[in-house]
Design an enzyme around this catalytic site. Structure first.
Site, mmCIF file in Angstrom:
data_model
loop_
_atom_site.group_PDB
_atom_site.id
_atom_site.type_symbol
_atom_site.label_atom_id
_atom_site.label_comp_id
_atom_site.label_asym_id
_atom_site.label_seq_id
_atom_site.Cartn_x
_atom_site.Cartn_y
_atom_site.Cartn_z
ATOM 1 N N HIS A 189 0.842 -1.187 0.000
ATOM 2 C CA HIS A 189 0.000 0.000 0.000
ATOM 3 C C HIS A 189 0.882 1.244 0.000
ATOM 4 O O HIS A 189 2.106 1.151 0.166
ATOM 5 C CB HIS A 189 -0.934 0.012 1.225
ATOM 6 C CG HIS A 189 -0.201 -0.097 2.527
ATOM 7 N ND1 HIS A 189 -0.249 -1.229 3.313
ATOM 8 C CD2 HIS A 189 0.621 0.769 3.161
ATOM 9 C CE1 HIS A 189 0.506 -1.037 4.383
ATOM 10 N NE2 HIS A 189 1.054 0.160 4.303
HETATM 11 C C1 T46 Z 1 2.965 1.091 6.727
HETATM 12 C C2 T46 Z 1 3.771 -0.154 6.898
HETATM 13 C C3 T46 Z 1 5.248 0.113 6.922
HETATM 14 C C4 T46 Z 1 -4.113 -0.008 13.401
HETATM 15 O O1 T46 Z 1 -5.223 -0.267 13.903
HETATM 16 N N1 T46 Z 1 -3.369 1.027 13.871
HETATM 17 C C5 T46 Z 1 -2.160 1.354 13.308
HETATM 18 O O2 T46 Z 1 -1.510 2.326 13.775
HETATM 19 C C6 T46 Z 1 -1.665 0.583 12.201
HETATM 20 C C7 T46 Z 1 -0.349 0.934 11.571
HETATM 21 C C8 T46 Z 1 -2.433 -0.452 11.751
HETATM 22 N N2 T46 Z 1 -3.627 -0.752 12.338
HETATM 23 C C9 T46 Z 1 -4.386 -1.888 11.857
HETATM 24 C C10 T46 Z 1 -4.822 -1.849 10.411
HETATM 25 C C11 T46 Z 1 -4.897 -3.306 10.026
HETATM 26 O O3 T46 Z 1 -6.171 -3.802 10.417
HETATM 27 O O4 T46 Z 1 -3.553 -3.040 11.951
HETATM 28 C C12 T46 Z 1 -3.856 -3.956 10.917
HETATM 29 C C13 T46 Z 1 -2.595 -4.323 10.156
HETATM 30 O O5 T46 Z 1 -2.170 -3.193 9.370
HETATM 31 P P1 T46 Z 1 -1.544 -3.342 7.904
HETATM 32 O O6 T46 Z 1 -2.099 -4.517 7.239
HETATM 33 O O7 T46 Z 1 -1.696 -2.016 7.222
HETATM 34 O O8 T46 Z 1 0.003 -3.624 8.244
HETATM 35 P P2 T46 Z 1 1.241 -3.557 7.267
HETATM 36 O O9 T46 Z 1 2.344 -4.192 7.980
HETATM 37 O O10 T46 Z 1 0.886 -4.067 5.929
HETATM 38 O O11 T46 Z 1 1.525 -1.977 7.098
HETATM 39 C C14 T46 Z 1 1.998 -1.198 8.189
HETATM 40 C C15 T46 Z 1 1.235 0.129 8.285
HETATM 41 O O12 T46 Z 1 -0.180 -0.102 8.308
HETATM 42 C C16 T46 Z 1 1.544 1.064 7.142
HETATM 43 O O13 T46 Z 1 1.102 2.358 7.473
HETATM 44 O O14 T46 Z 1 3.420 2.036 6.114
HETATM 45 O O15 T46 Z 1 3.400 -0.912 8.031
#
Ligand code: T46
Length: 312
Positions: A227
């Site tokens: 993303h």
């Molecule tokens: C990024 C990369 C480097 C929350 O509820 N609060 C938060 O502060 C974050 C970051 C995520 N979430 C929730 C959203 C999703 O339901 O945690 C779950 C996993 O997030 P995501 O699938 O987006 O995780 P990554 O590892 O793909 O991405 C993360 C960050 O979301 C993103 O901003 O830049 O790490």
């Protein structure tokens, strides 16, 4: 993503690669005459004392390329590196991952002193790749025996890694990646008691940090991300372990391996990101300029391209 020994199941993918002129035209060997049968024989004769070939495979164990150590000379302590990756898998981190794996094998298992590789001067893509990863062209210091072996090949550019070189970190001497800053986080060593690193918002980075999050307990080989953010600015670092970060600004895609706690990546514009956990227990820490807001995410690559297209 991993490297492994060849399997006869690789034959179709490998044959397809041998027939792709765009990829093979700068290679030392001529693959024009390879038939499917030859390819099978090539797979069966995979290794001998002087050569080690490894298949580079994706997460579905599908063959995407080959990385090799050739002309292994344990007396001289040298080997030559070659790598070829199918076009569809270029710029996705496979080549760099495979090179690090085979170099580790060369230095840790074979204990060679140096690994050398020759690039055709017209192969601009390969030269850019190695320069991007922090390697400098070698003018001298190529062992005589290796030079002799390639005497007939004109327009050679040489690169090398010597045992003890911090080749996985050399790329960290770069200043930027697809327009994102690579920062050296201030680090204070304490005698025989480790080191302490710190950075300060609005001083070392140009924005306020409203949120810190970290990603841990990720199995080795897992990928996350996929993303971009519309507005959030972020600083990313890996205080423990090894994580490959692929960043894409819509025009080019580059990767960097984070394996040094004193290196940070500052992303201040919409950049597509993907992370690959290269070692288990690696931790990614992120300082973000805003509170969590799902509407700031672009989780589809086409949407991301449209978003940046409309901004220009
Ligand atoms: C990024 C990369 C480097 C929350 O509820 N609060 C938060 O502060 C974050 C970051 C995520 N979430 C929730 C959203 C999703 O339901 O945690 C779950 C996993 O997030 P995501 O699938 O987006 O995780 P990554 O590892 O793909 O991405 C993360 C960050 O979301 C993103 O901003 O830049 O790490």
């Amino acid at each position: 993503m991993k490297i492994r020994k060849y399997s006869l199941d690789d034959v179709h993918e490998m044959y397809e690669l041998f027939k792709d002129k765009e990829v093979t035209r700068y290679l030392y060997d001529n693959y024009d005459y390879y038939s499917m049968e030859n390819t099978k024989t090539f797979i069966s004769n995979e290794n001998n004392n002087q050569e080690i070939h490894r298949a580079i495979v994706n997460d579905e164990d599908k063959y995407v390329g080959t990385v090799s150590l050739r002309y292994i000379d344990l007396e001289e302590g040298t080997a030559e590196l070659t790598i070829v990756v199918k076009k569809d898998y270029h710029s996705k981190g496979y080549a760099w991952f495979a090179i690090c794996e085979i170099l580790n094998l060369a230095f840790k298992e074979l204990n060679v002193r140096g690994v050398y590789w020759r690039i055709d001067a017209n192969n601009k893509r390969a030269i850019r790749f190695f320069e991007k990863h922090g390697f400098n062209k070698l003018d001298a210091d190529i062992p005589h025996k290796i030079k002799e072996r390639h005497i007939k090949e004109k327009n050679s550019i040489w690169f090398a890694v010597l045992n003890g070189d911090d080749f996985e970190n050399v790329a960290l001497s770069r200043k930027e990646i697809v327009g994102c800053k690579i920062i050296k986080i201030k680090t204070i060593p304490t005698v025989e008691a480790g080191e302490l690193s710190f950075f300060e918002a609005n001083k070392d980075i140009n924005f306020d940090i409203k949120r810190i999050y970290y990603i841990s307990k990720v199995p080795e080989g897992s990928r996350r991300g996929f993303h971009a953010h519309k507005n959030f600015k972020q600083v990313l670092f890996c205080p423990y372990g090894k994580i490959q970060l692929v960043l894409d600004n819509g025009e080019s895609r580059e990767e960097i391996t984070l394996c040094d706690p004193s290196i940070g990546i500052v992303i201040e514009k919409p950049i597509w990101r993907e992370m690959l956990w290269m070692e288990k227990n690696s931790v990614l820490v992120v300082g973000a300029s805003g509170y969590y807001d799902e509407s700031d995410y672009l989780r589809d690559y086409t949407l991301f391209r449209n978003f940046i297209g409309n901004k220009c």
